[in-house]
Structure formats: structure tokens, C-alpha cells
Design an enzyme around this catalytic site. Structure first.
Site, PDB file in Angstrom:
ATOM      1  N   ARG A   1      42.391  24.935  33.413  1.00  0.00           N
ATOM      2  CA  ARG A   1      40.951  24.965  33.022  1.00  0.00           C
ATOM      3  C   ARG A   1      40.375  25.950  33.652  1.00  0.00           C
ATOM      4  NH1 ARG A   1      43.521  22.373  29.844  1.00  0.00           N
ATOM      5  NH2 ARG A   1      43.057  20.330  28.939  1.00  0.00           N
TER       6      ARG A   1
ATOM      7  N   PHE B   1      19.973  10.815  21.377  1.00  0.00           N
ATOM      8  CA  PHE B   1      20.375  10.088  22.558  1.00  0.00           C
ATOM      9  C   PHE B   1      21.801   9.254  22.563  1.00  0.00           C
ATOM     10  CE2 PHE B   1      16.213  11.257  23.577  1.00  0.00           C
ATOM     11  CZ  PHE B   1      16.390  11.502  24.952  1.00  0.00           C
TER      12      PHE B   1
ATOM     13  N   GLY C   1      22.879  11.737  25.240  1.00  0.00           N
ATOM     14  CA  GLY C   1      21.377  12.269  25.965  1.00  0.00           C
ATOM     15  C   GLY C   1      20.864  10.952  26.839  1.00  0.00           C
TER      16      GLY C   1
ATOM     17  N   ARG D   1      48.809  13.897  27.583  1.00  0.00           N
ATOM     18  CA  ARG D   1      48.178  13.470  26.116  1.00  0.00           C
ATOM     19  C   ARG D   1      48.563  14.384  25.081  1.00  0.00           C
ATOM     20  NH1 ARG D   1      42.113  11.858  27.869  1.00  0.00           N
ATOM     21  NH2 ARG D   1      42.325  14.032  28.608  1.00  0.00           N
TER      22      ARG D   1
ATOM     23  N   TYR E   1      37.273  17.386  17.447  1.00  0.00           N
ATOM     24  CA  TYR E   1      36.122  17.995  18.029  1.00  0.00           C
ATOM     25  C   TYR E   1      36.349  19.316  17.970  1.00  0.00           C
ATOM     26  CZ  TYR E   1      33.514  19.743  22.132  1.00  0.00           C
ATOM     27  OH  TYR E   1      32.656  20.525  22.788  1.00  0.00           O
TER      28      TYR E   1
ATOM     29  N   ASP F   1      46.249  17.382  24.262  1.00  0.00           N
ATOM     30  CA  ASP F   1      45.567  18.275  25.312  1.00  0.00           C
ATOM     31  C   ASP F   1      45.861  19.634  25.419  1.00  0.00           C
ATOM     32  OD1 ASP F   1      43.639  16.338  26.433  1.00  0.00           O
ATOM     33  OD2 ASP F   1      45.352  15.917  28.235  1.00  0.00           O
TER      34      ASP F   1
HETATM   35  N1  LIG Z   1      30.742  20.388  28.679  1.00  0.00           N
HETATM   36  C1  LIG Z   1      31.644  21.243  28.532  1.00  0.00           C
HETATM   37  O1  LIG Z   1      32.485  21.566  29.356  1.00  0.00           O
HETATM   38  C2  LIG Z   1      31.328  22.124  27.373  1.00  0.00           C
HETATM   39  C3  LIG Z   1      32.401  23.191  27.349  1.00  0.00           C
HETATM   40  C4  LIG Z   1      32.168  24.121  26.104  1.00  0.00           C
HETATM   41  C5  LIG Z   1      31.336  24.208  25.245  1.00  0.00           C
HETATM   42  N2  LIG Z   1      30.611  22.998  25.471  1.00  0.00           N
HETATM   43  C6  LIG Z   1      29.419  22.815  24.391  1.00  0.00           C
HETATM   44  O2  LIG Z   1      28.154  22.826  24.748  1.00  0.00           O
HETATM   45  C7  LIG Z   1      27.174  22.193  24.124  1.00  0.00           C
HETATM   46  C8  LIG Z   1      26.690  21.055  25.073  1.00  0.00           C
HETATM   47  O3  LIG Z   1      27.780  20.006  25.640  1.00  0.00           O
HETATM   48  P1  LIG Z   1      27.469  19.096  26.773  1.00  0.00           P
HETATM   49  O4  LIG Z   1      28.493  19.252  27.515  1.00  0.00           O
HETATM   50  O5  LIG Z   1      26.082  19.364  27.198  1.00  0.00           O
HETATM   51  O6  LIG Z   1      27.417  17.960  25.907  1.00  0.00           O
HETATM   52  P2  LIG Z   1      26.581  16.515  26.019  1.00  0.00           P
HETATM   53  O7  LIG Z   1      27.364  15.372  25.118  1.00  0.00           O
HETATM   54  O8  LIG Z   1      26.098  16.283  27.264  1.00  0.00           O
HETATM   55  O9  LIG Z   1      25.299  16.850  25.379  1.00  0.00           O
HETATM   56  C9  LIG Z   1      25.303  16.968  23.900  1.00  0.00           C
HETATM   57  C10 LIG Z   1      23.869  15.977  23.286  1.00  0.00           C
HETATM   58  O10 LIG Z   1      23.897  16.257  21.795  1.00  0.00           O
HETATM   59  C11 LIG Z   1      23.380  15.067  21.553  1.00  0.00           C
HETATM   60  N3  LIG Z   1      23.700  14.882  20.075  1.00  0.00           N
HETATM   61  C12 LIG Z   1      24.709  14.380  19.753  1.00  0.00           C
HETATM   62  N4  LIG Z   1      24.731  14.215  18.296  1.00  0.00           N
HETATM   63  C13 LIG Z   1      23.416  14.540  17.905  1.00  0.00           C
HETATM   64  C14 LIG Z   1      22.811  14.722  16.660  1.00  0.00           C
HETATM   65  N5  LIG Z   1      23.227  14.438  15.593  1.00  0.00           N
HETATM   66  N6  LIG Z   1      21.443  15.087  16.662  1.00  0.00           N
HETATM   67  C15 LIG Z   1      20.460  15.188  17.851  1.00  0.00           C
HETATM   68  N7  LIG Z   1      21.656  15.114  19.062  1.00  0.00           N
HETATM   69  C16 LIG Z   1      22.711  14.955  19.241  1.00  0.00           C
HETATM   70  C17 LIG Z   1      23.609  13.985  22.514  1.00  0.00           C
HETATM   71  O11 LIG Z   1      22.964  12.781  22.655  1.00  0.00           O
HETATM   72  C18 LIG Z   1      23.630  14.701  23.774  1.00  0.00           C
HETATM   73  O12 LIG Z   1      22.488  14.626  24.347  1.00  0.00           O
HETATM   74  C19 LIG Z   1      27.971  21.574  23.274  1.00  0.00           C
HETATM   75  O13 LIG Z   1      28.018  22.311  21.990  1.00  0.00           O
HETATM   76  C20 LIG Z   1      29.373  21.473  23.630  1.00  0.00           C
HETATM   77  O14 LIG Z   1      30.290  21.723  22.460  1.00  0.00           O
HETATM   78  C21 LIG Z   1      30.501  21.982  26.526  1.00  0.00           C
END
Ligand SMILES: NC(=O)c1ccc[n+]([C@@H]2O[C@H](COP(=O)([O-])OP(=O)(O)OC[C@H]3O[C@@H](n4cnc5c(N)ncnc54)[C@H](O)[C@@H]3O)[C@@H](O)[C@H]2O)c1
Length: 322
Positions: free
Chosen positions: A220, A40, A43, A279, A152, A282
Site C-alpha cells: 500500500r 455520525f 464520525g 481475502r 465500496y 483485497d
Molecule cells: N482513509 C483512507 O485511507 C482513505 C484513502 C483514500 C480515500 N479516502 C477517502 O477520503 C474520504 C474520507 O475518508 P475517511 O477515512 O476520513 O473516512 P471516515 O469514515 O473516517 O469519515 C467519513 C465520514 O462520513 C460520514 N458519513 C458517512 N455517510 C454519511 C452521510 N450519508 N451523510 C453525512 N455524513 C456521512 C461518517 O460519519 C464519517 O464521519 C472518503 O471519501 C474516502 O473514500 C480515504
């Protein structure tokens, strides 16, 4: 063809944006149980409110980096498949670059060690288009060099290298999915890690102006979250995806100006925009080549942007976010 039906599945970061949609889709697909492990950090209980009403959903508030914790959950819940969705959002790189990098690597390390000792059978690991850095050619296929511009992204790229090399050396059952920019309901709208779509809509709603960094002509590839989830499920089903890195995107580049204009049109905003300096870290351009996903997964994005942005903003409105 692997069947997800009846399997016990663990989703790391399952209370986050994409992870929570994945949990819903897994439950709808008749899995044995969905075990969500989320600390969380970002989350939210609201994201999994519907899943929580399902008897086949189990929640652990835990840290996926911890080997002992993950080992005990995987054993107790008799997990067969892990979808690795946990991360800390890109913007965290600007506040705490070390953890923004490390969290991705440490979680991947833990999941690989457990896969190696046979604690579960299959890992679907989620990468990010950010691992590529800005486009050296477009659209970007999976052979595009990785040149991350943020901690990241470096953490995502490092985790990918680790996962990919382990899958080869140890012949582990792994697929790596590399989504481009996701949008849709439940994307984080609060605080410094909030995403551009809800942030902009909230600014306009509260009498502010949309903010753009640089000239707004950076591009993007926006993919609707439910399309990504479908791609992730296909990555499990299709055995041909094992050992591969596969892009998931719309296959179309869109400028940030176009994105913000879509939000302004929805909100009926005709005023000025604030322009901030570009940025330096970016990425300039991202656009996915999705031919491998089409070929191996039979994937095609179903949601067009005009409908997707409307559904997204409708959701934020109906949930009192904007
Ligand atoms: N959102 C995007 O546009 C996007 C694009 C490309 C890839 N991704 C990848 O998709 C995946 C999900 O991304 P998202 O956008 O849903 O991110 P998000 O931040 O909404 O969800 C990530 C979740 O991981 C949880 N979390 C973080 N560290 C943790 C830990 N150590 N243990 C347990 N839980 C942990 C957070 O609380 C969160 O609920 C990631 O791997 C992200 O890199 C996302």
C-alpha cells in the site's frame, strides 16, 4: 489562484478521520466559516472537539444524500466551496455491499445537482486509490484503468465517473483528488470498520498478536493525513486542477509486513503474528505516481513514515486508545 481565506466552506463527513483534519486546517487558514455536515455513521464528536470551540465552525448532524437538507444548509450558510469527504469505510462492503456502494454515488449526485443549479461554486471531490483495483503497473498514474474489487471501491469509481463527466459536460468548477492509504491521529479504532494501525496496536496492548491476511507482502502507499489535507487545500487554490483527477500519495509502496513491523517495534513486541488466509477481494498492490500532483498542485509529501507512525501511535497512546 483561488483564495480559500474568507470563504464559507462545507465539509461533508467533517467529523470523520480526514474530514476533521481538513476542518481544522480550514479554520487555521482563515476561512469565513466551516460548515461540517455529518450523520455520525462513523464520525465522532472527539474528532471535532477543538473545531467546536471556534465560533466559525458550524455542525449539522444530517445526511448528505438528502437534496433538500443540503440545499437548505448551503443556502442558509452561503456556502461557496464544498469538500466531499463523506463515505462509509471499505469494510462495510462485507456487511452491506449495496449501501457501501450507493452512499458514494448518492452523495455525489446530490452535490452535483446543487452545483449545477448554482447553489455553490466549487466542488473538491474525494476519490480513493481503491477505485483503481490492484496495480496493473506501478507506480499507478491517473490513466491507470479502474477495476474496483469491492462495492465500496465500485461506489467510489462510479462517483468519480459521474463527477468527472458532469464537470466536462456542464463546465462545472470541480477537482477530483484521489488519495492513497491515509494514516494518522483520529483514524477509526473501534468495531468492524476499524483501521489496521490502531487495531494492531490495540491487539498488542491487550496481550494479543498482530494479524496479517495472506503473506503480508501486499503493498500500500501510506500517506500521512495532514499531507492529504494540504493536497486538498492546494486542489482548491490551483485553478489548473479543475476538471482533473489527481493522485495524492507518498509515491512509495510499503508491504503490510513492514507496516506491522513498525507498529511492533514501537510497542516493543517481539512475539509471533497470526496469519489468516488472504481475502479474495483485497487489492494486492497500490503505489501512487504523484507526478501530476507535483506538477499541478506543487504537492510533495512532507511526513516520512518513521516519524508519521510514531506521531500516530503517540497520539493513540495519549488519547487512551492504546
Ligand atoms: N482513509 C483512507 O485511507 C482513505 C484513502 C483514500 C480515500 N479516502 C477517502 O477520503 C474520504 C474520507 O475518508 P475517511 O477515512 O476520513 O473516512 P471516515 O469514515 O473516517 O469519515 C467519513 C465520514 O462520513 C460520514 N458519513 C458517512 N455517510 C454519511 C452521510 N450519508 N451523510 C453525512 N455524513 C456521512 C461518517 O460519519 C464519517 O464521519 C472518503 O471519501 C474516502 O473514500 C480515504
Amino acid at each position: 489562484m483561488a483564495q480559500i481565506e474568507g470563504k464559507n466552506v462545507l465539509v461533508t463527513g467533517g467529523a470523520g478521520f480526514i474530514g476533521s483534519h481538513l476542518c481544522d486546517a480550514l479554520l487555521a487558514n482563515g476561512v469565513g466559516k466551516v460548515v461540517c455536515v455529518d450523520n455520525f455513521f462513523l464520525g465522532k464528536m472527539e474528532n471535532i472537539a477543538e473545531a467546536m470551540t471556534n465560533d466559525n465552525f458550524v455542525l449539522y448532524r444530517d445526511d448528505c444524500r438528502q437534496f433538500g437538507v443540503m440545499q437548505s444548509i448551503i443556502e442558509r450558510e452561503e456556502i461557496e466551496v464544498v469538500f466531499n469527504m463523506a463515505t462509509i469505510a471499505l469494510n462495510y462492503s462485507f456487511f452491506n455491499p449495496f449501501d457501501a456502494y450507493l452512499v458514494n454515488v448518492q452523495i455525489a449526485n446530490t452535490l452535483l445537482e446543487l452545483l449545477k443549479v448554482g447553489a455553490y461554486k466549487t466542488l473538491i471531490h474525494t476519490s480513493s486509490s481503491e477505485a483503481y483495483g490492484t496495480a496493473q503497473y506501478s507506480p499507478m498514474d491517473e490513466n491507470h484503468p479502474t477495476d474496483p474489487t469491492t462495492p465500496y471501491a465500485a461506489g467510489k469509481a462510479a462517483a468519480d465517473l459521474m463527477v468527472h463527466s458532469f464537470s466536462k459536460v456542464l463546465d462545472l468548477d470541480i477537482s477530483i483528488i484521489r488519495p492513497f492509504n491515509n494514516y494518522g491521529p483520529r483514524q477509526n479504532a473501534e468495531g468492524p470498520l476499524a483501521a489496521i494501525i490502531p487495531v494492531t496496536a490495540k491487539r498488542i496492548k491487550h496481550g494479543g498478536r498482530p494479524v496479517i491476511h495472506g503473506d503480508g507482502e501486499q503493498t500500500r502507499d501510506f500517506i500521512y493525513v495532514k499531507d492529504t489535507v494540504r493536497g486538498l487545500l492546494l486542489a482548491y487554490e490551483k485553478k489548473e486542477a479543475r476538471g482533473k483527477i489527481i493522485n495524492l500519495g507518498s509515491g512509495k509502496g510499503m508491504t503490510m509486513n513492514h507496516l506491522l513491523q513498525g507498529i511492533c517495534d514501537y510497542m516493543g513486541y517481539k512475539g509471533k503474528w497470526d496469519h489468516l488466509p488472504e481475502r479474495t477481494s483485497d487489492v494486492r498492490n497500490l503505489c501512487a505516481d504523484i507526478r501530476l500532483a507535483e506538477k499541478i498542485l506543487g504537492f510533495e509529501p512532507k511526513m516520512c513514515f518513521d516519524r508519521g507512525i510514531k506521531e500516530t501511535l503517540d497520539w493513540y497512546k495519549n488519547n487512551s486508545v492504546i
